[in-house]
Write a protein that holds these residues in place. Structure first.
Motif, PDB file in Angstrom:
ATOM      1  N   TRP A   1      -5.230   3.617   4.365  1.00 18.80           N
ATOM      2  CA  TRP A   1      -4.713   3.816   3.005  1.00 18.80           C
ATOM      3  C   TRP A   1      -5.054   2.663   2.069  1.00 18.80           C
ATOM      4  O   TRP A   1      -4.970   2.806   0.855  1.00 18.80           O
ATOM      5  N   ILE A   2      -5.462   1.534   2.616  1.00 18.40           N
ATOM      6  CA  ILE A   2      -5.823   0.384   1.783  1.00 18.40           C
ATOM      7  C   ILE A   2      -7.014   0.755   0.897  1.00 18.40           C
ATOM      8  O   ILE A   2      -6.996   0.525  -0.314  1.00 18.40           O
ATOM      9  N   GLU A   3      -8.009   1.371   1.484  1.00 19.25           N
ATOM     10  CA  GLU A   3      -9.198   1.767   0.732  1.00 19.25           C
ATOM     11  C   GLU A   3      -8.862   2.839  -0.304  1.00 19.25           C
ATOM     12  O   GLU A   3      -9.382   2.819  -1.420  1.00 19.25           O
ATOM     13  N   THR A   4      -8.002   3.772   0.064  1.00 19.52           N
ATOM     14  CA  THR A   4      -7.599   4.836  -0.859  1.00 19.52           C
ATOM     15  C   THR A   4      -6.904   4.247  -2.076  1.00 19.52           C
ATOM     16  O   THR A   4      -7.202   4.621  -3.215  1.00 19.52           O
TER      17      THR A   4
ATOM     18  N   VAL B   1       0.842  -1.185   0.000  1.00 21.11           N
ATOM     19  CA  VAL B   1       0.000   0.000   0.000  1.00 21.11           C
ATOM     20  C   VAL B   1       0.883   1.243   0.000  1.00 21.11           C
ATOM     21  O   VAL B   1       1.874   1.313   0.721  1.00 21.11           O
ATOM     22  N   VAL B   2       0.502   2.225  -0.804  1.00 26.30           N
ATOM     23  CA  VAL B   2       1.177   3.519  -0.785  1.00 26.30           C
ATOM     24  C   VAL B   2       0.458   4.389   0.232  1.00 26.30           C
ATOM     25  O   VAL B   2      -0.765   4.456   0.256  1.00 26.30           O
ATOM     26  N   THR B   3       1.238   5.070   1.073  1.00 20.37           N
ATOM     27  CA  THR B   3       0.663   5.845   2.168  1.00 20.37           C
ATOM     28  C   THR B   3       1.006   7.332   2.047  1.00 20.37           C
ATOM     29  O   THR B   3       1.625   7.774   1.083  1.00 20.37           O
ATOM     30  N   GLU B   4       0.622   8.067   3.048  1.00 20.91           N
ATOM     31  CA  GLU B   4       0.628   9.529   3.051  1.00 20.91           C
ATOM     32  C   GLU B   4       1.926  10.202   2.604  1.00 20.91           C
ATOM     33  O   GLU B   4       1.890  11.233   1.933  1.00 20.91           O
ATOM     34  N   ASN B   5       3.074   9.669   2.952  1.00 22.33           N
ATOM     35  CA  ASN B   5       4.299  10.401   2.629  1.00 22.33           C
ATOM     36  C   ASN B   5       4.559  10.498   1.130  1.00 22.33           C
ATOM     37  O   ASN B   5       5.359  11.319   0.696  1.00 22.33           O
ATOM     38  N   CYS B   6       3.876   9.722   0.318  1.00 21.45           N
ATOM     39  CA  CYS B   6       4.017   9.841  -1.140  1.00 21.45           C
ATOM     40  C   CYS B   6       3.381  11.129  -1.669  1.00 21.45           C
ATOM     41  O   CYS B   6       3.770  11.635  -2.725  1.00 21.45           O
ATOM     42  N   ILE B   7       2.422  11.657  -0.951  1.00 22.36           N
ATOM     43  CA  ILE B   7       1.707  12.847  -1.423  1.00 22.36           C
ATOM     44  C   ILE B   7       2.692  13.997  -1.627  1.00 22.36           C
ATOM     45  O   ILE B   7       3.462  14.331  -0.747  1.00 22.36           O
ATOM     46  N   ARG B   8       2.660  14.552  -2.817  1.00 27.95           N
ATOM     47  CA  ARG B   8       3.503  15.664  -3.265  1.00 27.95           C
ATOM     48  C   ARG B   8       4.964  15.270  -3.454  1.00 27.95           C
ATOM     49  O   ARG B   8       5.764  16.101  -3.858  1.00 27.95           O
TER      50      ARG B   8
END
Length: 110
Positions: A66-69, A4-11
Motif C-alpha cells: 500500500w506504500i506505493e499505492t 499509509v492508508v490500506t485496503e479497509n478504507c476502500i468504499r
C-alpha cells in the motif's frame, strides 16, 4: 517513516483522519483516501481516528503493497483538508475483506 492508508478504507472513506492531520497530507479518490508519504510528518494522530482501522505506519507489515499505492495516487488526486460526508454504505463495507479490486483510481468529487 510515514503512515499509509490500506485496503479497509476502500468504499468506507470515513474521512475522520483528514480532520486531525496537521499537515493536510490526505488526498482523495472516488472511494479511497491516501497519504502523501513525502508530506506525512509521522505524527500518528490519524491512525486512532480511523473508524475502519485502515491506517498503519509504513513499517507495519499490514502496509505492505500500500506504500506505493499511497505515493502514486497522492500525486494525481486532489488534496482533502476537511472531513466530508462518507459514502452512505460505508458501514456495510467496513471490515469486508478482499476489496483491493474495488479501488477506483478516479479522483474525489466534492
Amino acid at each position: 517513516m510515514a503512515y499509509v492508508v490500506t485496503e479497509n478504507c476502500i468504499r468506507c472513506k470515513y474521512m475522520d483522519c483528514v480532520e486531525v492531520c496537521p499537515v493536510d497530507c490526505f488526498y482523495a479518490g472516488e472511494n479511497f483516501l491516501v497519504i502523501n508519504p513525502d508530506e506525512c510528518i509521522d505524527c500518528g494522530v490519524c491512525e486512532p481516528e480511523c473508524p475502519a482501522e485502515a491506517i498503519f505506519p509504513d513499517s507495519d507489515d499490514r502496509s505492505t503493497g500500500w506504500i506505493e499505492t499511497n505515493s502514486e495516487l497522492s500525486k494525481i488526486w486532489p488534496n482533502l483538508t476537511r472531513k466530508e460526508i462518507p459514502p452512505p454504505d460505508a458501514d456495510e463495507w467496513n471490515g469486508k475483506p478482499n476489496k483491493k479490486d474495488l479501488l477506483s483510481k478516479n479522483p474525489h468529487k466534492s
